[in-house]
Design a protein around this motif. Structure first.
Motif, mmCIF file in Angstrom:
data_model
loop_
_atom_site.group_PDB
_atom_site.id
_atom_site.type_symbol
_atom_site.label_atom_id
_atom_site.label_comp_id
_atom_site.label_asym_id
_atom_site.label_seq_id
_atom_site.Cartn_x
_atom_site.Cartn_y
_atom_site.Cartn_z
ATOM 1 N N PHE A 1 0.828 -1.208 0.000
ATOM 2 C CA PHE A 1 0.000 0.000 0.000
ATOM 3 C C PHE A 1 0.861 1.256 0.000
ATOM 4 N N VAL A 2 1.865 1.311 0.861
ATOM 5 C CA VAL A 2 2.654 2.537 1.027
ATOM 6 C C VAL A 2 3.954 2.518 0.241
ATOM 7 N N GLY A 3 4.390 1.318 -0.235
ATOM 8 C CA GLY A 3 5.647 1.231 -0.964
ATOM 9 C C GLY A 3 6.784 0.743 -0.090
ATOM 10 N N PHE B 1 -4.619 0.659 -3.567
ATOM 11 C CA PHE B 1 -3.286 0.819 -2.998
ATOM 12 C C PHE B 1 -2.519 1.945 -3.678
ATOM 13 N N ARG B 2 -2.919 2.336 -4.878
ATOM 14 C CA ARG B 2 -2.134 3.303 -5.641
ATOM 15 C C ARG B 2 -2.645 4.730 -5.518
ATOM 16 N N ILE C 1 -12.901 1.603 -4.173
ATOM 17 C CA ILE C 1 -12.934 0.665 -5.296
ATOM 18 C C ILE C 1 -14.306 0.649 -5.971
ATOM 19 N N TRP C 2 -15.378 0.718 -5.185
ATOM 20 C CA TRP C 2 -16.720 0.561 -5.756
ATOM 21 C C TRP C 2 -17.032 1.608 -6.822
ATOM 22 N N SER D 1 -0.624 -4.922 -12.955
ATOM 23 C CA SER D 1 0.679 -4.289 -13.161
ATOM 24 C C SER D 1 1.121 -3.508 -11.928
ATOM 25 N N ASP D 2 0.160 -2.856 -11.257
ATOM 26 C CA ASP D 2 0.476 -2.046 -10.075
ATOM 27 C C ASP D 2 0.431 -2.842 -8.773
ATOM 28 N N LYS D 3 0.079 -4.133 -8.855
ATOM 29 C CA LYS D 3 -0.092 -4.965 -7.658
ATOM 30 C C LYS D 3 -1.119 -4.352 -6.707
ATOM 31 N N ASP D 4 -2.204 -3.864 -7.302
ATOM 32 C CA ASP D 4 -3.263 -3.212 -6.545
ATOM 33 C C ASP D 4 -4.298 -4.267 -6.160
#
Length: 343
Positions: free
Chosen positions: A53-55, A111-112, A117-118, A304-307
């Protein structure tokens, strides 16, 4: 489903209740499995969702704050319960003095970009739904019609030609046919403007931008449906009740349209329920080829972003679509085939 007399209203209602209950149980199981895969398994493998989430470059204090805010430090059962509760009544994220309310249905936050999300799913879902329904309409009309004609004209030039085209449709990857259609009809001849336009801005622009995606996606599935329809129709035409109908003097259109087609459509409906539900979250290649802002594009970027929350949300939407589509298909069985009763 079973064979027998037609179902009455009570039987239909009882069957519908049973199927809804089974669908609800299945959805609960899917939620548990998906939540475990995306949030519990990574932790067991040594991957901390809070770090995602934060990197990786964040300091331990920031990671711990996110872990507390998302409830990742709570026991597993508490995490599952909070996720379930969020889907139906909403959820509150709190860390120190920072409180965030996530309205139901709450799938969490990206996370990005930390967006809910909804709203992202609801913005993109109509595009994917329009793509799936439009393509399904085309592939049902042309695929089933081609399969029936091939069965009725078995061994003819039409039969061989249609099956060769169907084999090509099944074999060619969708990104190839998509790019080829763009090169010919949009960039080359200029007949179709493939630029997507939201339907709120212009219906004609939206419709024009969806023609090539519909045709490209329908070509693949129409080829499969044509082959299945042909094989099923040939099998049905050899049944005793078809020979009996012809012996009674019924005309060929009545034999085919009223008797043979009903039995032929049963496996077609089964395929349609699975394919249409899967397309809600699986039209990634088509949406990427034609730059459609649908769920496929969203999940591709999320991977790709691992979200993880976005991937989880799309997975649950897809699972729900498959369950609903198959429920509708089961109910249509009794309408299409009078020999089917609900039990």
């Amino acid at each position: 489903m079973a064979r027998g007399t037609a179902a009455g209203p009570r039987a239909v209602l009882a069957y519908l209740i049973r199927r809804l209950f089974a669908a609800a149980v299945m959805l609960v199981v899917i939620i548990l499995v998906v939540f475990g895969i995306f949030f519990l398994v990574p932790r067991w493998a040594g991957v901390d969702p809070a770090t995602m989430f934060v990197g990786k470059q964040a300091d331990p204090a920031a990671i711990e704050a996110v872990r507390q805010k998302l409830g990742l430090a709570d026991p597993i059962f508490a995490q599952v319960w909070e996720f379930f509760k969020g889907l139906f009544v909403g959820r509150t994220y709190a860390a120190g003095g920072d409180v965030t309310n996530c309205a139901a249905p709450c799938f969490g936050y990206s996370f990005r970009n930390e967006q809910a999300i909804w709203p992202v799913l609801t913005d993109r879902f109509p595009v994917t739904l329009a793509l799936a329904l439009g393509a399904a309409f085309l592939w049902l009309i042309f695929g089933v019609a081609a399969g029936v004609l091939s069965a009725l004209k078995r061994g003819s030039l039409w039969d061989r030609g249609a099956m060769i085209v169907a084999l090509g449709g099944v074999s060619l990857p969708i990104y190839f046919t998509g790019l080829l259609s763009l090169a010919i009809f949009s960039y080359g001849l200029g007949w179709i403007d493939a630029q997507y336009v939201p339907i709120e801005e212009s219906f004609t622009g939206w419709f024009g931008g969806m023609i090539l995606p519909w045709v490209t996606l329908a070509f693949l599935y129409a080829a499969m449906y044509a082959r299945i329809t042909r094989a099923t129709m040939l099998e049905v035409l050899g049944e005793d009740y078809i020979r009996t109908a012809r012996a009674k003097g019924l005309t060929e259109p009545v034999v085919i349209g009223k008797h043979a087609m009903r039995s032929t459509m049963t496996p077609i409906l089964t395929m349609l329920g699975m394919d249409l539900g899967a397309l809600i979250g699986g039209a990634i290649l088509t949406e990427t080829t034609f730059s459609l802002p649908g769920l496929g594009q969203a999940v591709l970027k999320a991977i790709s972003d691992k979200d993880l929350p976005v991937i989880l949300g799309v997975t649950l939407i897809t699972s729900l679509a498959v369950i609903v589509a198959n429920l509708l298909v089961d109910l249509l069985y009794a309408v299409i085939d009078p020999r089917v009763r609900l039990s």
